[in-house]
Design an enzyme around this catalytic site. Structure first.
Site, mmCIF file in Angstrom:
data_model
loop_
_atom_site.group_PDB
_atom_site.id
_atom_site.type_symbol
_atom_site.label_atom_id
_atom_site.label_comp_id
_atom_site.label_asym_id
_atom_site.label_seq_id
_atom_site.Cartn_x
_atom_site.Cartn_y
_atom_site.Cartn_z
ATOM 1 N N TYR B 141 -7.929 25.540 -12.001
ATOM 2 C CA TYR B 141 -7.504 26.872 -11.574
ATOM 3 C C TYR B 141 -6.146 26.904 -10.872
ATOM 4 O O TYR B 141 -5.339 27.791 -11.152
ATOM 5 C CB TYR B 141 -8.593 27.533 -10.701
ATOM 6 N N GLU B 148 0.681 30.739 -14.805
ATOM 7 C CA GLU B 148 0.748 32.196 -15.025
ATOM 8 C C GLU B 148 1.902 32.794 -14.245
ATOM 9 O O GLU B 148 2.665 33.621 -14.756
ATOM 10 C CB GLU B 148 -0.570 32.863 -14.585
#
Lengths: 304, 221
Positions: B141, B148
């Site tokens: 994550y 991102e």
């Protein structure tokens, strides 16, 4: 009698000597005497969980300890609600912001739209809109100090920042576009009719607040069935008028941020209304001499 | 087996296959093609599975799964925004290592998560799979969120010039929206939103793997 005060993890924090007939408020006073950090408004006491319970019974300030069956050697659980702030204080600041922020964009376009030429004349709808907006929030402040009777005295202080961010933020967001130098006004007659109707909704909302305020006599803490006016048909009639007021305002100014503000408010009020409606139905179940809660809309006929 | 159970098991199994295909094409592409082609290899499949995952919001809203529909929708919107609105429309980003990294971490996480959901729905989830699901997110994550954000940041100059999905005054809606400004704000809040998700997964991990509860310093006495 001696009561043991437990933390949520089960450790004994304190043992207090209290009179069984004393009100819960007395227990809180004594606890405060021992632990100066936790002033009474920050204290929450619950009875230990009974089998099948998810949440222990909360001890109400006005009831007596014996009302809860507490006797010598009894246990209560303590929770710190965190720093508290008065309801009226929060309401005042969250409503004061919009009262000041919205007109800023109307009055000071030269500074707030620095790269644009300031408008020479304001459209009628912009003038009436700023008056309506300010009237709305002035009304809310007056109601805070003269009409509303709050069920709780305090709330967590974090709510002050959360609520002010919401109200002040949206006030700026809506005002920025309605008072924008390149604002395109809709049909003037339509706008005036909508704002006129919105004002009527505000008066309906005010009357609803007065009815709610008169439900409990001083000192009463029980739930009551609201009656009269729109309450005969809708549980949260006050919210009904509020939602219609903002929808009409949005229709009058024809600006997306106004609609977004109306929808966000409606969603939050709906969440509250559903909870209140359920609570009233559960309380007024028609058994043991209690009246049965009448069939009513929750918040926004004919949808809910 | 109830029909809702069968449906959920099937949905999760299909998603698992989809993401396995994404991971497979990424790995195959990594060894056989130049980096610019990696998005071409895996992009279409990723868009398909990500688009389909909007269904999960409906699952939550209908009570089929216990998740919050709002949280599910927000997570879907976050990923979809980066995939459909940032990465896909900008070919010059396709060759970026961030693009491959983002797709890779997404696929690696999903190829564990969906099979775990499918198995749990059928009441047949082996302990090692639960362990994987609640452990692999720990490194995946953070890498994913950095990738991102890097893509969004790299996209900013293009967004400033081309102004996609944007509205300028004057217009009948009396509204303006700058997608460029919006992405700047998203970048500012992204770490906080991500941390909320990550920390809640860490708490779930303690519960699901029956570890000693994490020391919670914020707990009141």
């Amino acid at each position: 009698m001696k009561l043991e005060v437990l933390s949520r993890s089960g450790n004994i924090i304190a043992t207090l000597d209290v009179n069984p007939d004393a009100p819960v408020a007395e227990l809180k006073k004594k606890f405060y005497g021992l632990k100066k950090k936790y002033y009474p408004a920050r204290q929450r006491f619950t009875l230990p969980l009974k089998p099948g319970e998810k949440r222990g019974t909360v001890l109400d300030d006005s009831k007596r300890l014996s009302d809860y069956g507490l006797a010598d050697g009894g246990k209560v659980e303590f929770k710190d609600l965190g720093p508290q702030i008065g309801y009226s204080t929060v309401f005042f600041w969250e409503y004061f912001g919009p009262l000041v922020v919205y007109p800023l964009f109307f009055v000071l376009p030269k500074y707030l739209y620095p790269h644009l030429e300031a408008p020479k004349q304001r459209h009628l709808v912009q003038k009436v809109a700023v008056a309506y907006w300010c009237f709305h929030y002035a009304k809310r402040i007056v109601e805070t100090f003269t009409v509303h009777k709050f069920g709780h005295a305090t709330m967590p202080i974090f709510n002050l920042f959360k609520n002010c961010a919401y109200y002040w933020g949206y006030a700026a967001y809506v005002s920025y576009f309605v008072n924008h130098p390149k604002y395109t006004p809709p049909n003037e007659k339509m706008s005036m009719i909508c704002l006129g109707l919105a004002l009527l909704m505000q008066l309906g909302n005010l009357r609803s607040h007065i009815i709610l305020s008169n439900l409990r006599k001083p000192g009463e803490k029980d739930y009551k069935i609201p009656r009269g006016f729109l309450f005969n048909f809708v549980t949260c009639a006050n919210y009904t008028f509020e939602i219609w007021g903002w929808l009409l305002f949005s229709a009058a100014v024809q600006s997306i941020p106004a609609y977004l503000f109306a929808i966000t408010g409606a969603l939050q009020m709906t969440q509250w209304a559903i909870a209140k409606h359920k609570r009233l139905i559960k309380t007024f179940d028609g058994k043991e001499g209690r009246p049965k809660y009448p069939r009513r809309w929750i918040i926004f006929p004919p949808l809910l | 087996m109830r029909i809702s159970q069968a449906y959920l098991a099937l949905y999760n199994a299909l998603q698992a296959c989809g993401w396995a295909a994404v991971l497979g094409s990424l790995l195959y592409g990594a060894f056989t093609q130049p980096p610019e082609q990696l998005y071409l290899a895996a992009g279409y499949l990723t868009k398909l599975v990500q688009g389909a995952s909007l269904l999960e919001t409906l699952h939550a809203a209908s009570g089929l799964v216990p998740s919050s529909p709002l949280m599910t929708l927000m997570q879907w919107m976050g990923r979809s925004n980066v995939l459909f609105c940032i990465l896909d429309p900008q070919p010059q980003l396709h060759a970026s290592p961030w693009s491959a990294l983002m797709l890779g971490t997404w696929a690696a996480a999903e190829v564990i998560r969906y099979p775990q959901y499918a198995a749990a729905t059928l009441g047949a989830c082996p302990a090692w799979l639960t362990w994987l699901r609640y452990t692999m997110f720990i490194p995946l994550y953070p890498v994913g969120v950095v990738a991102e954000m890097a893509l969004m940041a790299a996209a900013l100059p293009y967004l400033a010039v081309r102004k996609p999905y944007s509205l300028e005054m004057p217009n009948a809606f009396n509204w303006a929206f700058s997608y460029h400004r919006f992405i700047q704000i998203v970048l500012a809040v992204y770490p906080f939103l991500w941390w909320q998700l990550y920390s809640s997964l860490l708490r779930s991990r303690s519960k699901k793997l029956k570890l000693a509860p994490p020391k919670d310093s914020s707990k009141s006495q």
